[in-house]
Structure formats: C-alpha cells, structure tokens
Design a protein around this motif. Sequence first.
Motif, PDB file in Angstrom:
ATOM      1  N   VAL A  94       1.003  -1.385   0.053  1.00  0.00           N
ATOM      2  CA  VAL A  94      -0.109   0.035  -0.031  1.00  0.00           C
ATOM      3  C   VAL A  94       0.885   1.158   0.198  1.00  0.00           C
ATOM      4  N   LEU A  95       0.489   2.318  -0.818  1.00  0.00           N
ATOM      5  CA  LEU A  95       1.287   3.557  -0.910  1.00  0.00           C
ATOM      6  C   LEU A  95       0.209   4.813  -0.344  1.00  0.00           C
ATOM      7  N   ALA A  96       0.733   5.469   0.218  1.00  0.00           N
ATOM      8  CA  ALA A  96      -0.092   6.781   0.853  1.00  0.00           C
ATOM      9  C   ALA A  96       0.341   8.011   0.116  1.00  0.00           C
ATOM     10  N   THR A  97      -0.698   8.659  -0.562  1.00  0.00           N
ATOM     11  CA  THR A  97      -0.123  10.019  -1.164  1.00  0.00           C
ATOM     12  C   THR A  97      -0.427  11.027  -0.110  1.00  0.00           C
ATOM     13  N   THR A  98       0.784  11.808   0.015  1.00  0.00           N
ATOM     14  CA  THR A  98       0.685  13.023   0.919  1.00  0.00           C
ATOM     15  C   THR A  98       1.760  14.006   0.293  1.00  0.00           C
ATOM     16  N   ALA A  99       1.379  15.287   0.595  1.00  0.00           N
ATOM     17  CA  ALA A  99       2.505  16.564   0.274  1.00  0.00           C
ATOM     18  C   ALA A  99       3.081  16.832   1.315  1.00  0.00           C
ATOM     19  N   ARG A 100       2.709  16.536   2.476  1.00  0.00           N
ATOM     20  CA  ARG A 100       3.340  17.094   3.851  1.00  0.00           C
ATOM     21  C   ARG A 100       4.519  16.253   4.186  1.00  0.00           C
ATOM     22  N   ALA A 127      -0.980  -7.840  -4.288  1.00  0.00           N
ATOM     23  CA  ALA A 127      -2.024  -6.910  -4.830  1.00  0.00           C
ATOM     24  C   ALA A 127      -1.672  -5.539  -4.206  1.00  0.00           C
ATOM     25  N   ALA A 128      -2.031  -4.483  -4.633  1.00  0.00           N
ATOM     26  CA  ALA A 128      -1.359  -3.371  -4.254  1.00  0.00           C
ATOM     27  C   ALA A 128      -2.392  -2.237  -4.154  1.00  0.00           C
ATOM     28  N   GLY A 129      -2.180  -1.272  -3.579  1.00  0.00           N
ATOM     29  CA  GLY A 129      -3.329   0.101  -3.517  1.00  0.00           C
ATOM     30  C   GLY A 129      -2.792   1.270  -3.253  1.00  0.00           C
ATOM     31  N   ILE A 130      -3.480   2.386  -3.673  1.00  0.00           N
ATOM     32  CA  ILE A 130      -3.120   3.714  -3.434  1.00  0.00           C
ATOM     33  C   ILE A 130      -4.058   4.332  -2.327  1.00  0.00           C
ATOM     34  N   LEU A 131      -3.474   5.073  -1.418  1.00  0.00           N
ATOM     35  CA  LEU A 131      -4.538   5.688  -0.447  1.00  0.00           C
ATOM     36  C   LEU A 131      -4.582   7.140  -0.910  1.00  0.00           C
ATOM     37  N   PHE A 132      -5.739   7.657  -0.730  1.00  0.00           N
ATOM     38  CA  PHE A 132      -5.771   9.259  -0.983  1.00  0.00           C
ATOM     39  C   PHE A 132      -6.625   9.861   0.137  1.00  0.00           C
ATOM     40  N   GLY A 133      -6.371  11.031   0.632  1.00  0.00           N
ATOM     41  CA  GLY A 133      -6.993  11.510   1.999  1.00  0.00           C
ATOM     42  C   GLY A 133      -8.038  12.529   1.737  1.00  0.00           C
ATOM     43  N   ARG A 134      -8.590  13.036   2.577  1.00  0.00           N
ATOM     44  CA  ARG A 134      -9.784  13.976   2.578  1.00  0.00           C
ATOM     45  C   ARG A 134      -9.338  15.262   1.720  1.00  0.00           C
ATOM     46  N   GLU A 135     -10.458  15.733   1.024  1.00  0.00           N
ATOM     47  CA  GLU A 135     -10.131  17.146   0.634  1.00  0.00           C
ATOM     48  C   GLU A 135      -9.516  18.069   1.120  1.00  0.00           C
ATOM     49  N   ARG A 136      -9.696  18.341   2.541  1.00  0.00           N
ATOM     50  CA  ARG A 136      -9.553  19.435   3.280  1.00  0.00           C
ATOM     51  C   ARG A 136      -8.156  19.235   3.975  1.00  0.00           C
ATOM     52  N   TRP A 137      -7.714  17.953   4.542  1.00  0.00           N
ATOM     53  CA  TRP A 137      -6.696  17.771   5.169  1.00  0.00           C
ATOM     54  C   TRP A 137      -5.756  16.446   4.959  1.00  0.00           C
ATOM     55  N   GLY A 138      -6.366  15.942   3.935  1.00  0.00           N
ATOM     56  CA  GLY A 138      -5.516  14.531   3.717  1.00  0.00           C
ATOM     57  C   GLY A 138      -5.606  13.579   4.566  1.00  0.00           C
ATOM     58  N   LEU A 139      -4.526  12.694   4.692  1.00  0.00           N
ATOM     59  CA  LEU A 139      -4.448  11.576   5.528  1.00  0.00           C
ATOM     60  C   LEU A 139      -4.063  11.683   6.942  1.00  0.00           C
ATOM     61  N   ASN A 141      -1.814  10.808  10.336  1.00  0.00           N
ATOM     62  CA  ASN A 141      -0.298   9.744  10.693  1.00  0.00           C
ATOM     63  C   ASN A 141      -0.870   8.391  10.806  1.00  0.00           C
ATOM     64  N   GLU A 142      -1.939   8.117  11.610  1.00  0.00           N
ATOM     65  CA  GLU A 142      -2.445   7.045  11.811  1.00  0.00           C
ATOM     66  C   GLU A 142      -2.662   6.089  10.585  1.00  0.00           C
ATOM     67  N   GLU A 143      -3.555   7.018   9.631  1.00  0.00           N
ATOM     68  CA  GLU A 143      -3.764   6.207   8.254  1.00  0.00           C
ATOM     69  C   GLU A 143      -2.576   5.942   7.612  1.00  0.00           C
ATOM     70  N   ILE A 144      -1.641   6.788   7.395  1.00  0.00           N
ATOM     71  CA  ILE A 144      -0.374   6.762   6.794  1.00  0.00           C
ATOM     72  C   ILE A 144       0.293   5.345   7.438  1.00  0.00           C
ATOM     73  N   GLY A 145       0.152   5.052   8.483  1.00  0.00           N
ATOM     74  CA  GLY A 145       0.571   4.003   9.115  1.00  0.00           C
ATOM     75  C   GLY A 145       0.294   2.646   8.426  1.00  0.00           C
ATOM     76  N   ASP A 148       2.915   1.284   3.249  1.00  0.00           N
ATOM     77  CA  ASP A 148       4.315   0.574   3.166  1.00  0.00           C
ATOM     78  C   ASP A 148       5.277   1.664   2.823  1.00  0.00           C
ATOM     79  N   ALA A 149       4.758   2.800   2.039  1.00  0.00           N
ATOM     80  CA  ALA A 149       5.684   3.688   1.592  1.00  0.00           C
ATOM     81  C   ALA A 149       4.742   5.025   1.234  1.00  0.00           C
ATOM     82  N   ILE A 150       5.295   6.249   1.163  1.00  0.00           N
ATOM     83  CA  ILE A 150       4.761   7.512   0.747  1.00  0.00           C
ATOM     84  C   ILE A 150       4.853   7.792  -0.628  1.00  0.00           C
ATOM     85  N   VAL A 151       4.000   8.474  -1.499  1.00  0.00           N
ATOM     86  CA  VAL A 151       3.942   8.838  -2.690  1.00  0.00           C
ATOM     87  C   VAL A 151       3.930  10.676  -2.611  1.00  0.00           C
TER      88      VAL A 151
END
Length: 271
Positions: A94-100, A127-139, A141-145, A148-151
């Motif tokens: 699983v990858l998590a997308t975040t700019a912060r 099997a793989a997946g990509i996480l995208f967070g809420r419109e206002r504040w993203g994901l 820290n717990e969700e990013i946990g 496996d990696a950050i994009v």
Amino acid sequence: MSASGTPGEARAGAPETAENGPAIVLVEPQLGENIGMVARAMANFGLADLRLVTPRDGWPNEKARAAASSADHVIEAVRVFSDLASAVGDLNFVLATTARSREIPKAVFGPREAVREIRNRQGEGQAAGILFGRERWGLTNEEIGYADAIVTFPVNPRFASLNIAQSALLMSYEWLQAGLAEGELPTRFAIPVNDTTPAPKAELVGLMEHLESALEPTGYFRTPEKKPVLIRNLRAILQRPGFTTMEIRALRGVLSAFQGRKARPDEGDDG
C-alpha cells in the motif's frame, strides 16, 4: 466491513481495464463530485478498482455518477468500507499519497517510481493499492501507518496542494505509462500508418501521360524538338518519390481540376 457493490467484471461495452491495476482507496471523501472525477480519471487510464472509506454523503451518490462522465463501470463496481483496515485488508503493498512532511520512517517515492514498485510487486503476485486522503486535510499519521511507503508529487512548493481527483489522475496516468513500450500509445489512440507501398508502374505511367496531356495545350513544351527532353525530365521527377496509389489518384485529381473537368472514376480526386 460493510460494503456495497461488487468488484465483478465491468459491464458490457465498458473500456478495457489494466490487468492487475492497483486499487484506488479514498479515505472519507467529502464530495460526490470528487469521487466521480476520480472514477473518470481511473477509467481514462485503465483502472477500475475504486474503494471508499466512509464517504461523508453515503453511497450510492448521484453527483458522483454525473461527474464520472460515463465511467459507469468504475462507479458500479465501487466498494464502500467502514474503516481503512478493512479497505486494505486484502492488499499486500500500500502507498499513501501526501504532500506534507511527516516524522514517519517510510520510504518516499515520486509517482513514477511508485508505479514501477507496484508493477514489480504485482509481477510477484502481490495486490497493491494507493491511498488518497480527505479533500481538506488529507491522511492522518495513523492512516499513513497502514502504508508501506509514501508518494509525494513534484509540485511547486509554494502551491503544493492537489485535490484528490488531480492526484488520482497523475497516479493513473503514470500507471498506464509505465506499462507501455517507449513511444507506444494505447491501441485505441494509435495513429494509423498509411500504406507506403509504391504504386504499380502502370498507375505511374498513367500519371505521366495525364500530366503530358494536361501540359500540351499550355505551350509548355515550346517546340517539338524540346518536347522529348522535357518529358524525360518530368518522368524522372515523377519516378523519384515512389508515389503510392492514393497519392497518384490525388495528383491526377489535381490535374483534372486544372483542366477544368471532373476526374474520371479511375483517376480519383482526393487523397
């Protein structure tokens, strides 16, 4: 887990989807329009597994369907989950997308590196997946946990915010692009290559004779003595390009137009 819809095959007439494409997971999306635009971006680039974690306005959502712009096969296959753990439960990577920037010890990829890693792992049966967070504040820290990696996207640091539809489109594009050979386009969009086979000599001779007949009344040949040399030069010029049948027909159509008459059926009038 609570889920609506099934991940079954796309309905008849839906575009082909990328084989073993990653799941796109939206965590607590707020606007149906954004969900629909994500679905449209996925369909553009061959992805189809869209998962929603507790969407604010519930599911199904007519605003999402309208914004999806006929990406119905993605919308109809949406699965809704009550928590993130359930949404990623069947995934191996699983990858998590975040700019912060976060104090989380995880590998950080750009989008191109990320999809290469996904393809490598899926080649091993993961099997793989990509996480995208809420419109206002993203994901969080717990969700990013759960990832496996950050994009992180290479954007202007003074204006780094992307909405989820933009982020999903960038990742979907990179996914499809990574599966293509250098310079390749998907079959549907490939530019057709015209037949470049030179025309039979009989058609070329017909063009030469047509040109001679068109020039005769114009005085181009000047004197009978010069005519053989001028004809020989013209034939050499016409021989050089290796005209195709369609090109010869187009040229004969032009000659006919200059002669002030319609082309004969065997001459053609366009390319």
